[in-house]
Design an enzyme around this catalytic site. Structure first.
Site, PDB file in Angstrom:
ATOM      1  N   HIS A 183       0.923  -1.308   0.167  1.00  0.00           N
ATOM      2  CA  HIS A 183      -0.116   0.044  -0.003  1.00  0.00           C
ATOM      3  C   HIS A 183       0.897   1.412   0.007  1.00  0.00           C
ATOM      4  O   HIS A 183       0.548   2.265  -0.869  1.00  0.00           O
ATOM      5  CB  HIS A 183      -0.799   0.148   1.291  1.00  0.00           C
ATOM      6  CG  HIS A 183      -1.844  -0.959   1.229  1.00  0.00           C
ATOM      7  ND1 HIS A 183      -1.660  -2.091   2.392  1.00  0.00           N
ATOM      8  CD2 HIS A 183      -2.946  -1.154   0.606  1.00  0.00           C
ATOM      9  CE1 HIS A 183      -2.977  -2.694   2.237  1.00  0.00           C
ATOM     10  NE2 HIS A 183      -3.468  -2.499   1.139  1.00  0.00           N
TER      11      HIS A 183
ATOM     12  N   GLY B 241      -2.766  -1.459  -7.161  1.00  0.00           N
ATOM     13  CA  GLY B 241      -1.515  -2.738  -7.301  1.00  0.00           C
ATOM     14  C   GLY B 241      -1.905  -3.504  -8.445  1.00  0.00           C
ATOM     15  O   GLY B 241      -3.068  -3.885  -8.434  1.00  0.00           O
TER      16      GLY B 241
HETATM   17  P1  AMP Z   1      -6.728  -3.561  -0.352  1.00  0.00           P
HETATM   18  O1  AMP Z   1      -6.464  -2.854   0.757  1.00  0.00           O
HETATM   19  O2  AMP Z   1      -6.376  -4.955  -0.653  1.00  0.00           O
HETATM   20  O3  AMP Z   1      -7.999  -3.166  -1.183  1.00  0.00           O
HETATM   21  O4  AMP Z   1      -5.615  -2.903  -1.661  1.00  0.00           O
HETATM   22  C1  AMP Z   1      -5.560  -1.440  -1.843  1.00  0.00           C
HETATM   23  C2  AMP Z   1      -4.265  -1.462  -3.151  1.00  0.00           C
HETATM   24  O5  AMP Z   1      -3.271  -1.724  -2.628  1.00  0.00           O
HETATM   25  C3  AMP Z   1      -4.902  -2.044  -4.029  1.00  0.00           C
HETATM   26  O6  AMP Z   1      -4.783  -1.411  -5.323  1.00  0.00           O
HETATM   27  C4  AMP Z   1      -4.145  -3.449  -4.069  1.00  0.00           C
HETATM   28  O7  AMP Z   1      -3.717  -3.828  -5.377  1.00  0.00           O
HETATM   29  C5  AMP Z   1      -2.799  -2.532  -3.665  1.00  0.00           C
HETATM   30  N1  AMP Z   1      -2.080  -3.825  -3.200  1.00  0.00           N
HETATM   31  C6  AMP Z   1      -2.240  -4.724  -2.244  1.00  0.00           C
HETATM   32  N2  AMP Z   1      -1.330  -5.555  -1.929  1.00  0.00           N
HETATM   33  C7  AMP Z   1      -0.323  -5.089  -2.789  1.00  0.00           C
HETATM   34  C8  AMP Z   1       1.053  -5.440  -3.018  1.00  0.00           C
HETATM   35  N3  AMP Z   1       1.702  -6.510  -2.371  1.00  0.00           N
HETATM   36  N4  AMP Z   1       2.024  -4.901  -3.776  1.00  0.00           N
HETATM   37  C9  AMP Z   1       1.393  -3.530  -4.471  1.00  0.00           C
HETATM   38  N5  AMP Z   1       0.185  -3.369  -4.390  1.00  0.00           N
HETATM   39  C10 AMP Z   1      -0.558  -3.883  -3.345  1.00  0.00           C
END
Ligand code: AMP
Length: 296
Positions: A52, A162
């Protein structure tokens, strides 16, 4: 990356403002827009990790104002236990965001985001029926709904996602294109743990034995990529990965697919150099994990 053009004239604001309501957030952002400050937006569900934060850092580098949202969106969960057990370490998240230089945190409650049961449902044809969509019916409709709300509220110049959620990124690209949101999208590389496991808020819920087993997602992807690039046929690779999973207890493979990187259509064979992506999802104990890797 350097900030250039008209947006470069103004310095960044100091500190982080926290909003829980739409009205005051919009008033604040209206002021920033009048000052010609560019706005970067990073939507999250909290339980933040370095993945994040890499999105926040990219937004900081390209914008004067970075807005991060933390909202565990109920309409994208089809498993009530997953929603209930989703980690919510609020104070730690706030501290991490302050440290990373986030300017604005938007942390709305359910009543602020949904005035009642939502009647709107999205349909992305094949894109939301395959892969994650097959295992999680309605998930992408909920994602598209909440992201549309956020885009209308924040109206950012650039939004950061991501590549870990590659299908989600494709769906949001379609959403922005079809609904004519005036927003640029950036898909950022996957941040990984030293053993290759993609960082995820759900990793916190793995026991230490499960955490070790979870390495199999990235092992499967990188082994398959190596074999593909060496000219091995897909059928053999596919059954090799299935065998790897069958041999271990406490884990279950949901899908392992080779797909076209543009439209995510599954492929049974590829010519060398064809841009494709390997996508995997599996259950490790109670926790469902996903990952993907580009080939060529
Ligand atoms: P989430 O909190 O899981 O909804 O993720 C929020 C954002 O962070 C989304 O755009 C995800 O794709 C991105 N994200 C989550 N895990 C990763 C990671 N390991 N590397 C890069 N981006 C990530």
């Amino acid at each position: 990356l350097e900030i250039t053009g008209i947006f470069a004239a103004l310095p960044k604001t100091a500190g982080m403002d926290i909003f829980t309501e739409i009205g005051p957030l919009k008033a604040f952002l209206r002021q920033s827009k009048e000052n010609k400050q560019s706005i970067g937006f990073v939507p999250t569900m909290g339980a933040l990790h370095a993945g994040h934060l890499s999105l926040v850092e990219q937004s900081n580098a390209e914008n004067q104002i970075t807005v991060v949202s933390i909202y565990v969106n109920p309409t994208q969960f089809n498993n009530p236990t997953d929603l209930l057990k989703y980690p919510r370490p609020e104070e730690k998240d706030v501290a991490m965001l302050k440290e990373t230089g986030c300017d604005v945190l938007f942390q709305p409650g359910d009543k602020e985001m949904y005035s009642g049961p939502s009647l709107i449902h999205f349909d992305f044809d094949h894109l939301d029926k395959i892969l994650e969509g097959k295992s999680r019916p309605g998930h992408f409709s909920g994602v598209a709904l909440v992201i549309s709300k956020f885009f209308n509220i924040v109206q950012p110049d650039i939004a950061y996602f991501g590549q870990k959620d590659f299908q989600q990124f494709k769906i949001i690209s379609k959403l922005v294109d079809e609904l004519k949101f005036n927003i640029r999208l950036r898909g950022m590389p996957i941040r990984r743990e030293p053993d290759g496991l993609a960082m995820s808020s759900r990793n916190q819920r793995l026991s230490s034995a499960e955490r070790k087993k979870a390495g199999i997602l990235f092992q499967s992807l990188s082994w398959a990529k190596e074999k593909l690039e060496a000219g091995e046929v897909w059928n053999k690779i596919n059954s090799g990965v299935k065998n790897m999973w069958d041999k271990q207890s406490g884990i279950a493979l949901d899908y392992f697919v080779m797909a076209d990187r543009e439209n995510l259509m599954p492929l049974e064979s590829v010519k060398s150099g064809y841009p494709c992506v390997l996508l995997i999802a599996g259950q490790v104990g109670e926790i469902r994990l996903i990952d993907n890797l580009f080939v060529w």
